[in-house]
Write an enzyme that holds these catalytic residues in place. Structure first.
Site, PDB file in Angstrom:
ATOM      1  N   HIS A  52       0.812  -1.216   0.000  1.00  0.00           N
ATOM      2  CA  HIS A  52       0.000   0.000   0.000  1.00  0.00           C
ATOM      3  C   HIS A  52       0.846   1.267   0.000  1.00  0.00           C
ATOM      4  O   HIS A  52       0.319   2.357  -0.237  1.00  0.00           O
ATOM      5  CB  HIS A  52      -0.937  -0.002   1.208  1.00  0.00           C
ATOM      6  CG  HIS A  52      -1.947  -1.110   1.169  1.00  0.00           C
ATOM      7  ND1 HIS A  52      -2.858  -1.243   0.157  1.00  0.00           N
ATOM      8  CD2 HIS A  52      -2.172  -2.152   2.013  1.00  0.00           C
ATOM      9  CE1 HIS A  52      -3.619  -2.309   0.377  1.00  0.00           C
ATOM     10  NE2 HIS A  52      -3.216  -2.877   1.492  1.00  0.00           N
ATOM     11  N   ARG A  77       7.268  -5.672   2.703  1.00  0.00           N
ATOM     12  CA  ARG A  77       5.978  -6.272   2.393  1.00  0.00           C
ATOM     13  C   ARG A  77       5.724  -6.066   0.907  1.00  0.00           C
ATOM     14  O   ARG A  77       5.597  -4.939   0.438  1.00  0.00           O
ATOM     15  CB  ARG A  77       4.834  -5.670   3.209  1.00  0.00           C
ATOM     16  CG  ARG A  77       3.498  -6.345   2.850  1.00  0.00           C
ATOM     17  CD  ARG A  77       2.380  -5.992   3.785  1.00  0.00           C
ATOM     18  NE  ARG A  77       1.867  -4.641   3.582  1.00  0.00           N
ATOM     19  CZ  ARG A  77       0.689  -4.232   4.070  1.00  0.00           C
ATOM     20  NH1 ARG A  77      -0.082  -5.063   4.767  1.00  0.00           N
ATOM     21  NH2 ARG A  77       0.290  -2.994   3.874  1.00  0.00           N
ATOM     22  N   GLU A 156      -4.884 -12.881   7.047  1.00  0.00           N
ATOM     23  CA  GLU A 156      -5.792 -11.736   7.143  1.00  0.00           C
ATOM     24  C   GLU A 156      -7.152 -12.006   6.508  1.00  0.00           C
ATOM     25  O   GLU A 156      -7.907 -11.068   6.242  1.00  0.00           O
ATOM     26  CB  GLU A 156      -5.140 -10.504   6.502  1.00  0.00           C
ATOM     27  CG  GLU A 156      -4.534 -10.763   5.131  1.00  0.00           C
ATOM     28  CD  GLU A 156      -3.671  -9.616   4.636  1.00  0.00           C
ATOM     29  OE1 GLU A 156      -3.806  -8.488   5.147  1.00  0.00           O
ATOM     30  OE2 GLU A 156      -2.861  -9.842   3.718  1.00  0.00           O
ATOM     31  N   ASP A 182      -7.529  -5.973   7.604  1.00  0.00           N
ATOM     32  CA  ASP A 182      -8.197  -6.846   6.642  1.00  0.00           C
ATOM     33  C   ASP A 182      -8.902  -8.000   7.340  1.00  0.00           C
ATOM     34  O   ASP A 182      -9.977  -8.434   6.909  1.00  0.00           O
ATOM     35  CB  ASP A 182      -7.188  -7.382   5.621  1.00  0.00           C
ATOM     36  CG  ASP A 182      -6.915  -6.378   4.517  1.00  0.00           C
ATOM     37  OD1 ASP A 182      -7.881  -5.846   3.945  1.00  0.00           O
ATOM     38  OD2 ASP A 182      -5.740  -6.135   4.222  1.00  0.00           O
TER      39      ASP A 182
END
Length: 266
Positions: A52, A77, A156, A182
């Site tokens: 993100h 990530r 998640e 999430d």
């Protein structure tokens, strides 16, 4: 112990426990100088959020160098399913890879193929920057890379919760990272974003227990420092004490409030 050896002992440190809980920075702003500033604080590691956050491979590689020059391990990530980038980030000197949305044994096995050398996986050879950072010969790196680097699957979703034992049972998966936002969306069937609730803590406690049974570690994201401390109390081995953007805005808001308060009171 040199800074490089301290970085490269991080994987063994988190696997074996007894560390009292590790706290990581989390950076999505694609600017290596932000990483440089955060590495001066008492974080145990730095996570570069390429899912993100706005990092690309070049800026992330420069950020890894900033981390290593400060004696801190860098963990990245990756975007969902972008396992090829995991190999490139390890080649750049990352200590660990966090892969989001690992929902099945098959997903976990695919991740391992890209992040571990044979016999565990099929990672392609080419760790030029990692060799420079670690000052190892090619043969030494090949022999030790699977131990010195971390492959971390995110749990998640409901599917991941159901498959957690199978995911943990995949050889080469070193640990789990719980994505509480999430997970809260999944558990509520899309009705709410509630990462800091008893429902999440209940699932997290179960994940911690399963990780202990498999002798693997567990990490989680905390919305702030207090929440991160609570996650450590629940048994997490590594926690994030909010993201860079949250910390930046909170610091700015605090400074503004203090200035205005002093002006009025003075």
């Amino acid at each position: 112990m040199t800074e490089t050896s301290a970085i490269d002992s991080f994987a063994d440190r988190i696997r074996t426990g007894g560390h009292g809980g590790l706290v990581s920075a989390w950076v999505g702003i694609p600017e290596p100088m932000v990483v440089h500033h955060l590495t001066q604080e008492d974080f145990d590691a730095v996570v570069l959020d390429m899912q993100h956050g706005m990092w690309d491979m070049a800026s992330a590689s420069n950020a890894v160098a900033q981390c290593r020059s400060a004696g801190k391990p860098a963990i990245a990530r990756i975007p969902v399913g972008d396992f090829a980038s995991a190999s490139r980030l390890l080649d750049a000197g990352c200590t660990g890879i966090i892969a989001p949305m690992v929902n099945s044994v098959a997903d976990a096995q695919a991740l391992v193929r890209f992040t571990k050398y044979p016999p565990l996986g099929e990672r392609s050879w080419g760790p030029t920057l990692a060799l420079n950072h670690m000052k190892l010969s090619g043969d030494d790196y090949l022999r030790t890379a699977n131990r010195l680097t971390l492959t971390i699957a995110m749990v998640e979703t409901r599917a991941a919760l159901d498959a957690v034992d199978g995911i943990l049972g995949v050889e080469g998966i070193d640990g789990i990272f719980v994505g509480p936002s999430d997970l809260s969306i999944a558990l509520s069937k899309g009705e709410k974003l509630a990462p800091d609730t008893d429902d999440i803590d209940k699932e997290l406690s179960r994940i911690v227990a399963r990780c202990r049974a498999h002798k693997k570690f567990v990490c989680a994201f905390g919305s702030d420092g207090k929440r991160a401390g609570g996650l450590l109390k629940l048994g997490c081995d590594l926690v994030v004490a909010s993201a860079d953007t949250t910390q930046l805005r909170a610091g700015a808001a605090s400074a503004i409030a203090a200035a205005r308060s002093f002006a009025v009171s003075g």
